[in-house]
Design a protein around this motif. Sequence first.
Motif, PDB file in Angstrom:
ATOM      1  N   UNK A 123      14.456  62.944 -22.772  1.00  0.00           N
ATOM      2  CA  UNK A 123      13.585  63.563 -21.769  1.00  0.00           C
ATOM      3  C   UNK A 123      12.409  62.674 -21.415  1.00  0.00           C
ATOM      4  N   UNK A 124      11.845  62.037 -22.440  1.00  0.00           N
ATOM      5  CA  UNK A 124      10.721  61.129 -22.195  1.00  0.00           C
ATOM      6  C   UNK A 124      11.162  59.928 -21.352  1.00  0.00           C
ATOM      7  N   UNK A 125      12.411  59.487 -21.530  1.00  0.00           N
ATOM      8  CA  UNK A 125      12.931  58.353 -20.749  1.00  0.00           C
ATOM      9  C   UNK A 125      12.934  58.682 -19.254  1.00  0.00           C
ATOM     10  N   UNK A 126      13.430  59.886 -18.912  1.00  0.00           N
ATOM     11  CA  UNK A 126      13.456  60.283 -17.496  1.00  0.00           C
ATOM     12  C   UNK A 126      12.046  60.224 -16.898  1.00  0.00           C
ATOM     13  N   UNK A 127      11.075  60.753 -17.667  1.00  0.00           N
ATOM     14  CA  UNK A 127       9.709  60.825 -17.161  1.00  0.00           C
ATOM     15  C   UNK A 127       9.113  59.418 -17.010  1.00  0.00           C
ATOM     16  N   UNK A 128       9.321  58.577 -18.002  1.00  0.00           N
ATOM     17  CA  UNK A 128       8.742  57.232 -17.957  1.00  0.00           C
ATOM     18  C   UNK A 128       9.408  56.391 -16.860  1.00  0.00           C
ATOM     19  N   UNK A 129      10.669  56.661 -16.574  1.00  0.00           N
ATOM     20  CA  UNK A 129      11.346  55.909 -15.503  1.00  0.00           C
ATOM     21  C   UNK A 129      10.668  56.098 -14.148  1.00  0.00           C
ATOM     22  N   UNK A 130      10.019  57.248 -13.924  1.00  0.00           N
ATOM     23  CA  UNK A 130       9.308  57.439 -12.651  1.00  0.00           C
ATOM     24  C   UNK A 130       7.819  57.081 -12.791  1.00  0.00           C
ATOM     25  N   UNK A 131       7.471  56.467 -13.928  1.00  0.00           N
ATOM     26  CA  UNK A 131       6.083  56.056 -14.118  1.00  0.00           C
ATOM     27  C   UNK A 131       5.182  57.129 -14.689  1.00  0.00           C
ATOM     28  N   UNK A 132       5.755  58.203 -15.219  1.00  0.00           N
ATOM     29  CA  UNK A 132       4.957  59.282 -15.790  1.00  0.00           C
ATOM     30  C   UNK A 132       4.947  59.246 -17.306  1.00  0.00           C
ATOM     31  N   UNK A 133       4.460  60.323 -17.894  1.00  0.00           N
ATOM     32  CA  UNK A 133       4.437  60.470 -19.351  1.00  0.00           C
ATOM     33  C   UNK A 133       4.401  61.972 -19.626  1.00  0.00           C
ATOM     34  N   UNK A 134       5.035  62.396 -20.700  1.00  0.00           N
ATOM     35  CA  UNK A 134       5.032  63.819 -21.051  1.00  0.00           C
ATOM     36  C   UNK A 134       4.481  63.983 -22.462  1.00  0.00           C
ATOM     37  N   UNK A 135       3.222  64.416 -22.545  1.00  0.00           N
ATOM     38  CA  UNK A 135       2.582  64.607 -23.846  1.00  0.00           C
ATOM     39  C   UNK A 135       2.704  66.053 -24.334  1.00  0.00           C
ATOM     40  N   UNK A 136       3.473  66.869 -23.626  1.00  0.00           N
ATOM     41  CA  UNK A 136       3.633  68.271 -24.027  1.00  0.00           C
ATOM     42  C   UNK A 136       4.904  68.504 -24.831  1.00  0.00           C
ATOM     43  N   UNK A 137       5.699  67.461 -25.018  1.00  0.00           N
ATOM     44  CA  UNK A 137       7.004  67.630 -25.673  1.00  0.00           C
ATOM     45  C   UNK A 137       6.854  68.232 -27.070  1.00  0.00           C
ATOM     46  N   UNK A 138       5.956  67.672 -27.883  1.00  0.00           N
ATOM     47  CA  UNK A 138       5.826  68.129 -29.261  1.00  0.00           C
ATOM     48  C   UNK A 138       5.404  69.585 -29.352  1.00  0.00           C
ATOM     49  N   UNK A 139       4.397  69.973 -28.561  1.00  0.00           N
ATOM     50  CA  UNK A 139       3.930  71.365 -28.586  1.00  0.00           C
ATOM     51  C   UNK A 139       5.020  72.317 -28.107  1.00  0.00           C
ATOM     52  N   UNK A 140       5.776  71.888 -27.091  1.00  0.00           N
ATOM     53  CA  UNK A 140       6.846  72.736 -26.557  1.00  0.00           C
ATOM     54  C   UNK A 140       7.963  72.928 -27.586  1.00  0.00           C
TER      55      UNK A 140
ATOM     56  N   UNK B  61      20.226  60.382  -9.529  1.00  0.00           N
ATOM     57  CA  UNK B  61      19.838  59.623 -10.715  1.00  0.00           C
ATOM     58  C   UNK B  61      19.158  58.314 -10.362  1.00  0.00           C
ATOM     59  N   UNK B  62      19.734  57.606  -9.391  1.00  0.00           N
ATOM     60  CA  UNK B  62      19.146  56.314  -8.985  1.00  0.00           C
ATOM     61  C   UNK B  62      17.782  56.495  -8.320  1.00  0.00           C
ATOM     62  N   UNK B  63      17.532  57.688  -7.786  1.00  0.00           N
ATOM     63  CA  UNK B  63      16.240  57.913  -7.128  1.00  0.00           C
ATOM     64  C   UNK B  63      15.077  57.812  -8.121  1.00  0.00           C
ATOM     65  N   UNK B  64      15.354  58.019  -9.405  1.00  0.00           N
ATOM     66  CA  UNK B  64      14.283  57.878 -10.413  1.00  0.00           C
ATOM     67  C   UNK B  64      13.754  56.445 -10.427  1.00  0.00           C
ATOM     68  N   UNK B  65      14.677  55.473 -10.285  1.00  0.00           N
ATOM     69  CA  UNK B  65      14.261  54.065 -10.281  1.00  0.00           C
ATOM     70  C   UNK B  65      13.440  53.743  -9.029  1.00  0.00           C
ATOM     71  N   UNK B  66      13.854  54.330  -7.878  1.00  0.00           N
ATOM     72  CA  UNK B  66      13.099  54.104  -6.645  1.00  0.00           C
ATOM     73  C   UNK B  66      11.674  54.645  -6.781  1.00  0.00           C
TER      74      UNK B  66
ATOM     75  N   UNK C 136       5.330  51.534 -16.791  1.00  0.00           N
ATOM     76  CA  UNK C 136       4.926  51.733 -15.402  1.00  0.00           C
ATOM     77  C   UNK C 136       6.078  52.263 -14.554  1.00  0.00           C
ATOM     78  N   UNK C 137       7.281  52.373 -15.145  1.00  0.00           N
ATOM     79  CA  UNK C 137       8.415  52.954 -14.450  1.00  0.00           C
ATOM     80  C   UNK C 137       9.243  51.959 -13.663  1.00  0.00           C
ATOM     81  N   UNK C 138      10.417  52.427 -13.217  1.00  0.00           N
ATOM     82  CA  UNK C 138      11.255  51.608 -12.343  1.00  0.00           C
ATOM     83  C   UNK C 138      12.288  50.765 -13.031  1.00  0.00           C
ATOM     84  N   UNK C 139      12.187  50.613 -14.339  1.00  0.00           N
ATOM     85  CA  UNK C 139      13.166  49.776 -15.043  1.00  0.00           C
ATOM     86  C   UNK C 139      13.388  50.321 -16.443  1.00  0.00           C
TER      87      UNK C 139
END
Length: 316
Positions: free
Chosen positions: A60-77, A190-195, A263-266
């Motif tokens: 799940x974190x991979x998907x988020x980081x691929x678009x340049x984001x970060x998910x710090x709520x995973x552990x609490x969830x 799926x490829x749109x995440x890289x864009x 920073x995402x994209x790769x």
Amino acid sequence: MTAIAGVFQRHRMLPSYLIVLVLLAILVVTGGALSDRFLTWRNFGNLFQQMVVLGVASLGQTFVILIGGIDLAIGALVGAVTVFLANFLQWQPDWIVPAIAIALVGSTAIGALNGILTVTLRVHPLIVTLGTSSVIFGATLMYRKEPGGSVPAVFEELAYGDIAGIPYTALALVVIFALAGLWLQRTRSGRSLYFVGGSHEAARLNGVAVSRVTILVYALSGLCAGIAAIFLVARTGVGDPRIGQTLTLQSITPVVVGGTILIGGRGGVLGTFLGVLLVSMLNSMLNFSGVSSFYQWVVQGVIIIAAVGLHKTRRE
């Protein structure tokens, strides 16, 4: 083989994968030298049972980081979902399917809420997910401060069952990562995440619905947190509000070690899978050596800094 080589070349991931594979080989040799139990089938079975929670959370974190984001709520969830499942199933032991369905829908909805807040408030996802993490953790503690609840014995089969000696969890993890890899590489969505990760503006100009992709990705991250919680409560048999406290940092480590840039994209899920295997094997070797879990956290922090520094140096 040609398709795999094409993926390596397209995303320039081969050096990252080779580094992780070399490190894995070093760990195998070192672990085998430290203990004659390290290279046993039983230890690898335990390793795969332990990998699944970290693996799904890191996916799940991979998907988020691929678009340049970060998910710090995973552990609490994850902690909140284990509390819900253990208490719900203690109340209604026969309602396993409804309990799992509610847990997955709820965790996906909370993930989607992170995406919606990020898009509508135009606030960095680090701030948004840090805030929702605090809300989820606080609300869970208001309900239960200590581990509790229980699950039926059949539910624990998810964690400890096997087919021909291969744990269900190992098979599930491989299938989940394979499906995620196919989605990222073979579908337009799926490829749109890289864009989006490469450039929000360029993606928007090319017709990619950046806001929709962002919400989808955070919803997927929430779904992965829900799946990780299901495997976790099946293994421990109780719900613990604090059990996910270290999982957020742990879920980032395999992603950056596997070559996905912050920073995402790769990047991609194969690198994350190798990173999960590396971190889990390292922890297993440290356990065999009697090293405290506190030092293992220190080692993971050092690994993140080293991996990010290495990838930055390569880009320059």
